[in-house]
Design an enzyme around this catalytic site. Structure first.
Site, mmCIF file in Angstrom:
data_model
loop_
_atom_site.group_PDB
_atom_site.id
_atom_site.type_symbol
_atom_site.label_atom_id
_atom_site.label_comp_id
_atom_site.label_asym_id
_atom_site.label_seq_id
_atom_site.Cartn_x
_atom_site.Cartn_y
_atom_site.Cartn_z
ATOM 1 N N LYS A 71 49.545 40.799 35.224
ATOM 2 C CA LYS A 71 49.100 40.339 33.910
ATOM 3 C C LYS A 71 50.136 39.391 33.296
ATOM 4 O O LYS A 71 49.781 38.364 32.718
ATOM 5 C CB LYS A 71 48.857 41.550 32.979
ATOM 6 C CG LYS A 71 47.611 42.345 33.343
ATOM 7 C CD LYS A 71 47.497 43.677 32.602
ATOM 8 C CE LYS A 71 46.312 44.474 33.132
ATOM 9 N NZ LYS A 71 46.168 45.821 32.540
ATOM 10 N N GLN A 88 49.111 49.952 28.919
ATOM 11 C CA GLN A 88 48.611 50.203 30.269
ATOM 12 C C GLN A 88 48.300 51.690 30.441
ATOM 13 O O GLN A 88 49.110 52.552 30.104
ATOM 14 C CB GLN A 88 49.651 49.745 31.307
ATOM 15 C CG GLN A 88 49.196 49.827 32.749
ATOM 16 C CD GLN A 88 48.031 48.905 33.093
ATOM 17 O OE1 GLN A 88 47.879 47.833 32.515
ATOM 18 N NE2 GLN A 88 47.203 49.319 34.032
ATOM 19 N N ASP A 134 41.954 44.953 24.974
ATOM 20 C CA ASP A 134 41.351 45.778 26.027
ATOM 21 C C ASP A 134 39.941 46.227 25.623
ATOM 22 O O ASP A 134 39.173 46.692 26.474
ATOM 23 C CB ASP A 134 42.203 47.041 26.246
ATOM 24 C CG ASP A 134 43.023 46.985 27.521
ATOM 25 O OD1 ASP A 134 42.597 46.313 28.465
ATOM 26 O OD2 ASP A 134 44.090 47.632 27.558
HETATM 27 N N1 GUN Z 1 44.312 50.884 33.629
HETATM 28 C C1 GUN Z 1 43.350 50.554 34.530
HETATM 29 N N2 GUN Z 1 42.600 49.541 34.055
HETATM 30 C C2 GUN Z 1 43.104 49.220 32.845
HETATM 31 C C3 GUN Z 1 42.756 48.239 31.874
HETATM 32 O O1 GUN Z 1 41.813 47.454 32.016
HETATM 33 N N3 GUN Z 1 43.536 48.219 30.755
HETATM 34 C C4 GUN Z 1 44.558 49.088 30.556
HETATM 35 N N4 GUN Z 1 45.230 49.004 29.429
HETATM 36 N N5 GUN Z 1 44.897 50.000 31.438
HETATM 37 C C5 GUN Z 1 44.171 50.065 32.580
#
Ligand code: GUN
Length: 279
Positions: free
Chosen positions: A51, A95, A118
């Site tokens: 990311k 995350q 998100d």
């Molecule tokens: N863990 C797995 N997929 C995601 C996501 O799309 N966003 C976040 N914040 N954590 C994750």
């Protein structure tokens, strides 16, 4: 059979977003995404690093907060509060999964819904369900964008979503419903799963089980979207679909890697730029 190339589309989107960043810069706005990682889960580390790299390509400043697994809930909530108040921060991403001693829902609800790139905050979850504008969770958002790119109209299609998580399955259901598909949600534990999948024109699977979807479970001409990310015995990244068996029966199918994964990242960047435009 046609491959839905998420890598190519995500590269195109990142270039477009970079142009939007430049226009924002000219107005004195420098889009910024804060990413919080608690603990040392290797998969999460990889996702967060990916990311961060993608932010650079799209002209988004990435502010990384790597915190030890011993971090208390209060410490995490305090950081979120300071990021909520910081007007130079457009997006806040925590995350997941979080360590067990932290209440994930409390953390998600602490994020300002206007910075919830998100799309996990109940405010944005509700807006999606009501068909209103808001932040849409990146993975299902990326799936819809990929379908659009290949001019696949889901209106009237029978869609089967396997997996009912807040991150993928439930928002995927809402997006497909809003696009006038007929949607059912299954789980890997659904009895006679095959009877559901065999009827479907469109199957979206994301449960984290290698070879969950096999050729005998798919009707001729189906569209198959694989959201799974698993590591097989040889250490290779594979999805939830037996690609070699299923692909010949499909009209369209996403590969893993190179399908939904890169689209998830692209939609995170797009949500961050959207937030920056709303500043
Ligand atoms: N863990 C797995 N997929 C995601 C996501 O799309 N966003 C976040 N914040 N954590 C994750």
């Amino acid at each position: 059979m046609q491959i839905l190339d998420g890598k190519a589309l995500s590269d195109k989107i990142k270039i477009e977003l970079k142009q939007e960043s430049i226009l924002l810069n000219e107005k004195g706005i420098f889009p910024a995404l804060a990413v919080i990682l608690v603990g040392d889960d290797p998969a999460s580390q990889t996702y967060v690093n990916t990311k961060e790299k993608a932010c650079g390509v799209a002209g988004i400043k990435s502010i990384m907060h790597k915190m030890p697994s011993s971090t208390t809930q209060k410490e995490l909530l305090d950081i979120i509060t300071s990021l909520n108040l910081d007007s130079s921060v457009d997006g806040i991403l925590v995350q997941l999964p979080l360590p067990k001693h932290i209440d994930t829902n409390a953390v998600i609800e602490a994020i300002d819904p206007k910075k919830d790139v998100d799309g996990f905050h109940p405010f944005n979850v509700g807006r999606l369900m009501a068909g209103l504008d808001g932040f849409v969770p990146c993975t299902p958002f990326g799936v819809m964008r990929l379908l659009e790119e290949y001019k696949i109209n889901v209106r009237g299609l029978d869609a089967c979503v396997i997996g009912a998580s807040n991150i993928v399955g439930k928002p995927m259901m809402n997006l497909l419903l809003n696009a006038s598909a007929t949607v059912e949600i299954c789980r890997s534990s659904t009895k006679n799963l095959c009877e559901h999948t065999k009827r479907a024109d469109l199957i979206v699977v994301g449960v984290g089980k290698i070879n969950l979807l096999t050729a005998d479970m798919v009707k001729e001409g189906a569209i198959v979207i694989d959201v799974g990310i698993n590591r097989n015995a040889e250490g290779k990244i594979v999805g939830d679909v037996d690609f070699a068996g299923v692909a010949p029966k499909c009209s369209f199918i996403t590969p893993v890697p190179g399908g939904v994964g890169p689209m998830t990242i692209a939609m995170l960047l797009e949500n961050t730029i959207k937030s920056a435009k709303n500043r």
